[in-house]
Design an enzyme around this catalytic site. Structure first.
Site: not given
Ligand code: NOJ
Length: 446
Positions: A167, A356
């Site tokens: 991200e 994710e």
């Molecule tokens: C994306 C991120 O990669 C992760 O670190 C985070 O905890 C989650 N989103 C939830 O917000």
């Protein structure tokens, strides 16, 4: 309800965690400090004054967590490497204890029949590098390459699947533009520089892995959102297009050799002032897969408050949408729309993973059971929508749950719980939530 066989035999089912959020042991075995160690050392930076401490203790409990992943029926385990465990100063002297730790994690995955998926960078930049400009200093590309090389040389004999960066829009946007996340920098200049260097670093990282291990499976994890305008007024519709370009197109397009999306944001041309000779070519890399990470929907409206973008999000609080604990607008149908749009726009991307997705809702404990019906429903709805896109020929090849066990949610501290397994932060006991039990049933081999 669909079952896991519908997704095909090769579909990957995994969980994802990250080094800073899960490991704890921040100052153990000669690990150096990262910008997130610095950020969280100031109590007021984190919601409710939460201190990360040992978090959920992955550094010592990694065997339990990996076995749990296997027990739940997943085949893949995604985790990230802490840059400062391997290179405490960011470059130069290697910390062999750090390498030993990740060797143990990887070997434990393999012993349990799980494929390790390694994220090289999940936001925990060495503090020493930030002191020298961090992502705004072009030298970061060399520092990053040295780190990638060390990871791949140390673990590439056993790790095939690599996610070079996680991200970039989140850490560059929140960390180098809004000052909300570490390293708390603000402004358009630091944003544009950091963003351009992050793109170059991803491409360079990809080339490095490919040169060392030509058969590696190399990708990145990009955040994405379903974006819609608040109404049909032309100015709001255009604002939504810009917001969408920022959230969904900004990083993928230069990497595909298409340049930054200045078609809808002409002043984004400004980023060209940070280009050096040859960047037009260096910026692109042919990744084997693109990981998309989906959490929420964004409703956009025209606004003068942000340069270049001229758009703002309408607060989900104002709209009384389906909010999670972080007040984000949960909208599982959006993943279908995002996948369809991504595939139509970039047919050259042959493999997509949902690297994710997850949700933080309050959990209810009754005796030793954790009831999280809404989380279970969320994953079911997300999977239905992924399946629908897959049926319409979008090449989605895996689903990674965020996250295995409740962990530290950056600036939001411990309040948001995303796990399909509950963490008792006092005893470090794990309790499988209803959502985890549902996955166990769902993933059971026929
Ligand atoms: C994306 C991120 O990669 C992760 O670190 C985070 O905890 C989650 N989103 C939830 O917000």
């Amino acid at each position: 309800m669909i079952n896991n066989n519908n997704f095909g035999e090769d579909f990957k089912w995994g969980v994802t965690i990250s080094a800073f959020q899960n490991e704890g042991a921040a100052q153990i075995d000669e690990k150096g400090l990262s910008i997130w160690d610095t950020f969280t050392a100031t109590k007021t930076n984190v919601k409710n004054g939460d201190e990360i401490g040992e978090s959920c203790g992955f550094y010592t409990k990694y065997e339990d967590d990996i076995q749990l992943t296997k027990e739940l029926g997943f085949d893949s385990f995604r985790f990230s490497i802490s840059w400062t465990r391997l290179l405490p100063q960011g470059y130069g002297e290697i910390n062999h204890k750090g390498i030993e730790f990740y060797n143990k994690v990887i070997n434990c995955c393999l012993k349990n029949g799980l494929n390790p998926w390694v994220t090289i960078y999940h936001w925990d930049l060495p503090q020493k590098l930030e002191d020298n400009g961090g992502w705004t200093n072009r030298q970061i590309i060399d520092w990053f390459s040295e780190y990638v090389k060390l990871c791949v040389k140390s673990f590439g004999d056993r790790v095939t699947n690599w996610i070079v960066m996680n991200e970039p829009m989140t850490f560059v946007g929140l960390g180098y533009f809004m000052g909300y996340h570490a390293p708390q920098r603000i402004g358009i200049t630091s944003f544009l520089k950091a963003a351009h260097h992050a793109v170059l670093a991803m491409a360079e990282g990809g080339r490095m892995i490919r040169n060392l291990y030509p058969h590696a499976n190399i990708g990145i994890g990009l955040s994405c959102s379903y974006v819609k305008p608040i109404n049909q007024l032309a100015k709001n519709k255009k604002a939504a297009l810009r917001m969408e370009a920022l959230l969904n197109r900004f990083f993928i397009e230069p990497l595909l050799g298409l340049g930054y999306p200045s078609d809808v944001m002409p002043s984004l041309q400004l980023i060209k002032s940070y280009f050096k000779k040859g960047d037009e070519h260096l910026i692109a890399f042919d990744f084997d897969f693109i990981g998309l990470q989906y959490y929420f929907r964004v409703v956009a409206k025209y606004s003068l408050s942000r340069p270049i973008l001229f758009a703002d999000e309408v607060s989900p609080l104002e709209r009384k949408s389906n909010l999670n604990v972080m007040n984000l607008d949960v909208y599982p149908k959006g993943i279908y729309k995002v996948l369809k749009q991504f595939h139509e726009r970039y047919p050259q991307v042959k493999k997509i993973l949902i690297s994710e997705s997850g949700v933080c809702y309050p959990d209810f404990q009754i005796a030793n059971h954790i009831h999280d019906v809404r989380r279970k429903k969320y994953h079911q709805n997300i999977l239905k929508n992924i399946y629908k896109a897959k049926e319409e020929n979008v090449p989605v090849e895996g689903y990674f749950v965020w996250t295995l066990v409740d962990n530290f949610e950056w600036k939001e501290g411990f309040e948001p719980r995303f796990g399909i397994v509950y963490t008792n932060y006092t005893t470090q006991e794990r309790i499988i939530k209803n959502s985890g039990l549902w996955f166990k049933k769902f993933l059971r081999k026929a």
